[in-house]
Write an enzyme that holds these catalytic residues in place. Structure first.
Site, PDB file in Angstrom:
ATOM      1  N   CYS A 158      -7.407   2.657   3.290  1.00 23.44           N
ATOM      2  CA  CYS A 158      -6.129   1.969   3.526  1.00 23.44           C
ATOM      3  C   CYS A 158      -4.876   2.830   3.415  1.00 23.44           C
ATOM      4  CB  CYS A 158      -6.012   0.798   2.554  1.00 23.44           C
ATOM      5  SG  CYS A 158      -7.174  -0.504   2.961  1.00 23.44           S
TER       6      CYS A 158
ATOM      7  N   ASN B 288       0.830  -1.206   0.000  1.00 25.89           N
ATOM      8  CA  ASN B 288       0.000   0.000   0.000  1.00 25.89           C
ATOM      9  C   ASN B 288       0.867   1.259   0.000  1.00 25.89           C
ATOM     10  OD1 ASN B 288      -2.466  -1.167  -0.218  1.00 25.89           O
ATOM     11  ND2 ASN B 288      -2.991  -1.068   1.942  1.00 25.89           N
TER      12      ASN B 288
HETATM   13  C1  UDX Z   1     -10.991  -3.540   7.680  1.00 24.27           C
HETATM   14  C2  UDX Z   1      -9.784  -2.751   8.173  1.00 24.27           C
HETATM   15  O1  UDX Z   1     -10.115  -1.385   8.253  1.00 24.27           O
HETATM   16  C3  UDX Z   1      -8.581  -2.910   7.303  1.00 24.27           C
HETATM   17  O2  UDX Z   1      -7.437  -2.453   7.966  1.00 24.27           O
HETATM   18  C4  UDX Z   1      -8.331  -4.293   6.994  1.00 24.27           C
HETATM   19  O3  UDX Z   1      -7.353  -4.406   6.024  1.00 24.27           O
HETATM   20  C5  UDX Z   1      -9.576  -5.070   6.645  1.00 24.27           C
HETATM   21  O4  UDX Z   1     -10.632  -4.828   7.537  1.00 24.27           O
HETATM   22  P1  UDX Z   1     -12.927  -2.798   6.049  1.00 24.27           P
HETATM   23  O5  UDX Z   1     -13.557  -4.121   5.796  1.00 24.27           O
HETATM   24  O6  UDX Z   1     -12.936  -1.806   4.954  1.00 24.27           O
HETATM   25  O7  UDX Z   1     -11.395  -2.985   6.450  1.00 24.27           O
HETATM   26  O8  UDX Z   1     -13.510  -2.150   7.384  1.00 24.27           O
HETATM   27  P2  UDX Z   1     -15.022  -1.930   7.782  1.00 24.27           P
HETATM   28  O9  UDX Z   1     -15.875  -1.801   6.567  1.00 24.27           O
HETATM   29  O10 UDX Z   1     -15.026  -0.875   8.811  1.00 24.27           O
HETATM   30  O11 UDX Z   1     -15.431  -3.329   8.453  1.00 24.27           O
HETATM   31  C6  UDX Z   1     -15.035  -3.771   9.701  1.00 24.27           C
HETATM   32  C7  UDX Z   1     -16.233  -4.445  10.362  1.00 24.27           C
HETATM   33  O12 UDX Z   1     -15.815  -5.042  11.587  1.00 24.27           O
HETATM   34  C8  UDX Z   1     -17.388  -3.488  10.709  1.00 24.27           C
HETATM   35  O13 UDX Z   1     -18.573  -3.920  10.091  1.00 24.27           O
HETATM   36  C9  UDX Z   1     -17.477  -3.568  12.235  1.00 24.27           C
HETATM   37  O14 UDX Z   1     -18.791  -3.464  12.736  1.00 24.27           O
HETATM   38  C10 UDX Z   1     -16.872  -4.937  12.512  1.00 24.27           C
HETATM   39  N1  UDX Z   1     -16.365  -5.097  13.876  1.00 24.27           N
HETATM   40  C11 UDX Z   1     -15.544  -4.164  14.412  1.00 24.27           C
HETATM   41  C12 UDX Z   1     -16.720  -6.226  14.605  1.00 24.27           C
HETATM   42  O15 UDX Z   1     -17.477  -7.063  14.136  1.00 24.27           O
HETATM   43  N2  UDX Z   1     -16.203  -6.371  15.865  1.00 24.27           N
HETATM   44  C13 UDX Z   1     -15.399  -5.442  16.453  1.00 24.27           C
HETATM   45  O16 UDX Z   1     -14.981  -5.604  17.591  1.00 24.27           O
HETATM   46  C14 UDX Z   1     -15.052  -4.297  15.683  1.00 24.27           C
HETATM   47  C1  UDX Z   2      -5.895  -0.062  -2.202  1.00 26.56           C
HETATM   48  C2  UDX Z   2      -4.963  -1.092  -2.838  1.00 26.56           C
HETATM   49  O1  UDX Z   2      -4.950  -0.905  -4.251  1.00 26.56           O
HETATM   50  C3  UDX Z   2      -5.414  -2.497  -2.492  1.00 26.56           C
HETATM   51  O2  UDX Z   2      -4.497  -3.455  -3.006  1.00 26.56           O
HETATM   52  C4  UDX Z   2      -5.511  -2.630  -0.989  1.00 26.56           C
HETATM   53  O3  UDX Z   2      -6.007  -3.895  -0.632  1.00 26.56           O
HETATM   54  C5  UDX Z   2      -6.412  -1.556  -0.401  1.00 26.56           C
HETATM   55  O4  UDX Z   2      -5.953  -0.264  -0.808  1.00 26.56           O
HETATM   56  P1  UDX Z   2      -8.285   0.944  -2.782  1.00 26.56           P
HETATM   57  O5  UDX Z   2      -7.946   1.958  -1.744  1.00 26.56           O
HETATM   58  O6  UDX Z   2      -9.599   0.247  -2.711  1.00 26.56           O
HETATM   59  O7  UDX Z   2      -7.177  -0.205  -2.784  1.00 26.56           O
HETATM   60  O8  UDX Z   2      -8.226   1.638  -4.226  1.00 26.56           O
HETATM   61  P2  UDX Z   2      -7.056   2.044  -5.248  1.00 26.56           P
HETATM   62  O9  UDX Z   2      -7.502   1.689  -6.599  1.00 26.56           O
HETATM   63  O10 UDX Z   2      -5.742   1.524  -4.822  1.00 26.56           O
HETATM   64  O11 UDX Z   2      -7.049   3.639  -5.165  1.00 26.56           O
HETATM   65  C6  UDX Z   2      -6.638   4.328  -4.001  1.00 26.56           C
HETATM   66  C7  UDX Z   2      -6.679   5.814  -4.236  1.00 26.56           C
HETATM   67  O12 UDX Z   2      -5.620   6.228  -5.095  1.00 26.56           O
HETATM   68  C8  UDX Z   2      -7.976   6.323  -4.875  1.00 26.56           C
HETATM   69  O13 UDX Z   2      -8.381   7.518  -4.239  1.00 26.56           O
HETATM   70  C9  UDX Z   2      -7.576   6.583  -6.301  1.00 26.56           C
HETATM   71  O14 UDX Z   2      -8.371   7.560  -6.913  1.00 26.56           O
HETATM   72  C10 UDX Z   2      -6.147   7.031  -6.131  1.00 26.56           C
HETATM   73  N1  UDX Z   2      -5.327   6.846  -7.340  1.00 26.56           N
HETATM   74  C11 UDX Z   2      -5.062   5.587  -7.796  1.00 26.56           C
HETATM   75  C12 UDX Z   2      -4.822   7.955  -8.022  1.00 26.56           C
HETATM   76  O15 UDX Z   2      -5.055   9.099  -7.615  1.00 26.56           O
HETATM   77  N2  UDX Z   2      -4.050   7.742  -9.133  1.00 26.56           N
HETATM   78  C13 UDX Z   2      -3.762   6.508  -9.609  1.00 26.56           C
HETATM   79  O16 UDX Z   2      -3.050   6.412 -10.626  1.00 26.56           O
HETATM   80  C14 UDX Z   2      -4.284   5.396  -8.919  1.00 26.56           C
END
Ligand code: UDX
Ligand code: UDX
Length: 456
Positions: A273, A221
């Site tokens: 992320c 990342n």
């Molecule tokens: C999360 C993390 O943010 C990221 O660092 C990791 O790589 C993958 O998991 P994401 O799925 O995008 O990413 O997060 P989010 O959509 O906030 O989902 C986390 C879920 O966990 C929420 O639905 C929340 O309610 C749940 N949760 C949180 C539990 O079930 N138990 C807890 O104690 C805390």
């Molecule tokens: C990222 C990583 O790609 C993925 O592998 C990891 O698991 C989670 O974080 P995500 O954040 O869902 O995924 O989207 P990504 O397509 O990576 O874009 C991230 C941000 O960078 C976006 O805001 C996008 O608009 C921006 N971006 C991406 C640019 O501004 N320019 C680019 O050329 C590519």
């Protein structure tokens, strides 16, 4: 007997990942649990809690067959032999490491729940992105009780990107599994590899040590975000020198050693992320006394912040050094196209900076308006939310494109222009529109990394 699978955390990562696992492994029972009852209810309804192209089809194919969503975490743990943990790990907002370190409280609570409810030997898989060596702490907590149950902790970071999650899950560049170099550790690695082997070619399943796996996720990342900040830094220089950042990116990207991806200049990276993981990396480096390394990675975030402030500065300058009381339509609020997610979206900061300048901000987005309302709730009626881009632009002095939704390319721009106040300004924060054509229509066009096209 095929072992039951549980995932704790039904978010953007847990939900789609488990849906794909259930689809590809129909002989496994996959259960997803979450403390958030509303979220689980949405996973069980016709309107899923997240928008992701293709996700509905995958969920509909498996839900009720071998994919289940429930809030009964204790029961889920008791019945599972492989437990993925995908709870969130936000940036800490308090105490030591505030604003930088990962907040691991949900992780620790989840580990204690697993310890409390597990009834047989269990593989615990870290899906969330975590600081390096979290697995060691996790293992210690899991073995701290009286129970005879043994736990093996694996790291299996998820690399899916939002908007393309289903394609990424179905056809990943690689699956990374980190495990302990012990017989039971290697047996657990082999078991998880077999699970993925149902659809991922064996040569794309990498096995490493736990620490390498945990660090690889943060590093991947950070490297991706660094490319975005590199091209954005160059975009500022392009604007100063009349070079064109798209041409520069194309020329750079044709070098096979550099490659063409992740070189699109824009208003900066958002998403749950990049920001969080780089800060995490910075904190880790500082913890190990690596100040120069920490500063190097911190700069990636600083350039991202700079790019957003620079974009707003450019808008204000172009509009005669004041946007006070001017109507500005922000088209696109999601952090990228094809998602309704607005976490860390550049649009949040840009909207706030414009409100600080007393602009009348109108926000539009095809998918992210509900999240935008929450993000900007504290601004009250200083921001208007309007799903229809034409209504958003009507009477506006400027439109600013902040997300490169494909439907925006197909807008009726003469109609848009006709409804706006003159002189009409168009700011392209994603450099994805046909600037010459828009200029010929009558817009004053300013795009990241390009020379402005002005009728004034
Ligand atoms: C999360 C993390 O943010 C990221 O660092 C990791 O790589 C993958 O998991 P994401 O799925 O995008 O990413 O997060 P989010 O959509 O906030 O989902 C986390 C879920 O966990 C929420 O639905 C929340 O309610 C749940 N949760 C949180 C539990 O079930 N138990 C807890 O104690 C805390
Ligand atoms: C990222 C990583 O790609 C993925 O592998 C990891 O698991 C989670 O974080 P995500 O954040 O869902 O995924 O989207 P990504 O397509 O990576 O874009 C991230 C941000 O960078 C976006 O805001 C996008 O608009 C921006 N971006 C991406 C640019 O501004 N320019 C680019 O050329 C590519």
């Amino acid at each position: 007997m095929k072992r039951n699978i549980l995932c704790i955390g039904a978010g953007y990562v847990g939900g789609p990942t488990m849906a794909m696992l259930a689809l590809k492994c129909p002989d496994r029972r996959v259960t997803v649990v979450d403390i958030n009852a509303a979220r689980i209810q949405a996973w069980n309804s016709g309107t899923l809690p997240i928008y992701e192209p293709g996700l509905d089809e995958v969920v509909n194919a498996c839900r009720g067959r071998n994919l289940f969503f429930t809030t009964d975490i204790g029961h889920g743990i008791a019945e599972a032999e492989i437990i993925f943990v995908s709870v969130n790990t936000p940036t800490k907002t308090f105490g030591q490491g505030a604003g930088c370190a990962a907040d691991l409280q949900y992780w620790e609570k989840t580990a204690r729940l697993i310890l409390q409810h597990a009834t047989s030997d269990t593989i615990v898989v870290e899906k969330s992105t975590l600081p390096v060596r979290t697995a060691a702490a996790l293992s210690r907590i899991l073995h701290s009780g009286e129970s005879a149950v043994r736990f093996e902790v694996l790291s299996n970071p998820e690399f899916l990107a939002e908007g393309t999650a289903i394609a990424d899950l179905a056809n990943p560049d690689r699956v990374l599994i980190g495990g302990a170099d012990t017989p039971s550790g290697q047996a657990a690695v082999a078991e998880l590899a077999e699970l993925y082997g149902a659809w991922v070619p064996r040569e794309r399943i990498l096995t490493t040590s736990v620490w390498s796996s945990e660090l690889s996720k943060l590093a991947a990342n950070a490297m991706l975000a660094q490319r975005v900040s590199s091209i954005n830094a160059l975009s500022a220089l392009c604007e100063a020198t009349e070079a064109n950042v798209a041409e520069v990116a194309h020329a750079i990207g044709m070098d096979a050693r550099i490659g063409p991806k992740f070189l699109r200049a824009g208003v900066g990276f958002g998403g749950s992320c990049f920001h969080k993981d780089i800060l995490n990396l910075v904190y880790l480096c500082e913890t190990y006394g690596l100040t120069e390394v920490a500063n190097y990675w911190r700069q990636v975030v600083l350039i991202n912040d700079y790019q957003q402030a620079r974009f707003v500065g450019g808008m204000v300058r172009a509009m005669f050094n004041t946007v006070a009381d001017k109507r500005i339509a922000l088209l696109g609020f999601a952090f990228k196209a094809d998602t309704g997610d607005t976490r860390e979206s550049p649009a949040i900061r840009i909207a706030r900076l414009l409100v600080d300048e007393h602009a009348r901000v109108v926000v539009s987005d095809p998918r992210a308006l509900a999240n935008a309302r929450t993000d900007l709730a504290d601004l009250g009626d200083r921001v208007i939310f309007e799903p229809d881009p034409y209504a958003a632009a009507a009477g506006a002095d400027a439109v600013a494109f902040l997300t490169d939704w494909k439907e925006y390319r197909a807008l009726d721009f003469p109609r848009l222009l006709h409804s706006m106040r003159r002189p009409a300004f168009l700011f392209d924060g994603r450099s994805f529109l046909d600037h010459e054509a828009l200029f010929r229509l009558g817009f004053n066009v300013q795009a990241i990394g390009r020379t402005p096209l002005s009728h004034l």
